[in-house]
Enzyme design. Structure first.
Site, mmCIF file in Angstrom:
data_model
loop_
_atom_site.group_PDB
_atom_site.id
_atom_site.type_symbol
_atom_site.label_atom_id
_atom_site.label_comp_id
_atom_site.label_asym_id
_atom_site.label_seq_id
_atom_site.Cartn_x
_atom_site.Cartn_y
_atom_site.Cartn_z
ATOM 1 N N HIS A 166 0.846 -1.190 0.000
ATOM 2 C CA HIS A 166 0.000 0.000 0.000
ATOM 3 C C HIS A 166 0.880 1.238 0.000
ATOM 4 O O HIS A 166 1.924 1.261 0.643
ATOM 5 C CB HIS A 166 -0.917 -0.004 1.231
ATOM 6 N N ASP A 171 -7.934 -4.550 -0.690
ATOM 7 C CA ASP A 171 -8.447 -4.952 -2.008
ATOM 8 C C ASP A 171 -8.317 -6.450 -2.235
ATOM 9 O O ASP A 171 -9.133 -7.053 -2.928
ATOM 10 C CB ASP A 171 -7.705 -4.193 -3.123
#
Length: 319
Positions: free
Chosen positions: A246, A304
């Site tokens: 991320h 995700d």
């Protein structure tokens, strides 16, 4: 705090909100800056659920799209069109109109999203039901059919609710920046949110969970995982492992921990154990959490990775 893996909404930890509250409570918190009292929560819930219907002409509006249109294309169009249907809440200089626009967006976007899904599969639109919770109502609008009674599942409803909570806010990300940039020109709230959704469409942002599922499909088999892991480690190979790492979190994404738990709850509830994509995902997860390369670079599974698998299990097609 990306280095410590902390996410707060108005000072409240995301873990607390996701475990103990519901999405509309988080909405109230983000809008007003404080958690609601029991009476305030009841009034806010009723206000939202009484505005879930959309203008009947939206049904005709949908018929202008091909059935295979990408749902994000449809959503951008629908959100922009809201400003044509709701003229009484487009003056951004009026605080009351801004709040009315916020309520309309929160209440009507699930209805429009469900209509986009139903249209894509050729099924009849399902009207909202105000006696259901926000998440249960959305799932019913997506998956019920007129010829049989739809029964809500509390585990699946809770999973959908958590997905909404975990994606409600995430600092100054790309779509938030887009909404604020559009808003700085004086554009109406519906146009600004449509611009944000267009930005969210990108694979580096909201499209990451779709890209993650497509990657799992490309891998195709647990046996091929070592091949793709080697490619991910090769600097000269353009292949990237989607759903890992991320830009903000240099530690474990706090949303991913909640989503991981939720994902396994859904799979257990639906008794899904022989899904090949799930087998690949579980094996990839093990490798990412134990492989020295991934641990050193802090490439942990992100929100995700788990949300895509969960949404697929709930019944939403990858596209």
């Amino acid at each position: 705090d990306g280095n410590k893996g902390i996410l707060l909404y108005r000072g409240y930890p995301i873990e607390q909100l996701a475990e103990k509250g519901d999405f509309l409570e988080s909405c109230y918190l983000l809008l007003y800056g404080e958690l609601p009292t029991q009476q305030e929560k009841s009034d806010f819930d009723r206000c939202i659920m009484q505005h879930t219907m959309v203008h009947e002409q939206f049904a005709r509006f949908f018929h202008g799209f091909r059935r295979d249109s990408h749902p994000m294309a449809v959503m951008v169009a629908c959100l922009g069109a809201m400003s044509a249907f709701y003229h009484d809440s487009i003056d951004i200089t009026d605080p009351q109109q801004r709040m009315i626009a916020s309520v309309r967006l929160i209440s009507k976007v699930p209805t429009l999203a469900a209509m986009a899904y139903k249209y894509s599969i050729g099924q009849a639109f399902v009207y909202p039901r105000n006696d259901l919770s926000y998440a249960a109502n959305f799932l019913r609008m997506c998956f019920s059919v007129p010829c049989e009674e739809y029964k809500t599942n509390p585990v699946l409803t809770r999973a959908m609710d958590r997905i909404f909570i975990l994606h409600a806010d995430h600092e100054q990300n790309a779509s938030t920046s887009t909404v604020r940039l559009a808003g700085s020109s004086g554009a109406n709230p519906f146009a600004c949110i449509a611009a944000g959704v267009a930005c969210l469409w990108g694979p580096a942002h909201g499209g990451a969970n779709e890209a993650c599922l497509k990657m799992l499909q490309e891998i195709g088999s647990v046996k091929r995982i070592p091949e793709f892991i080697a490619r991910a480690k090769d600097k000269n190979d353009p292949f990237r492992l989607m759903g890992f790492g991320h830009r903000v979190y240099k530690n474990y994404d706090p949303r991913a921990k909640i989503m991981q738990k939720t994902c396994h709850e859904v799979l257990k509830e639906l008794n899904i154990q022989d899904d090949p994509l799930l087998d690949i995902a579980i094996e990839l997860e093990k490798i990412a959490l134990n492989d020295e390369y991934f641990v050193e670079k802090k490439l942990y599974p992100n929100v995700d990775f788990y949300s895509g698998i969960t949404l697929k299990a709930l019944g939403f097609p990858t596209e």
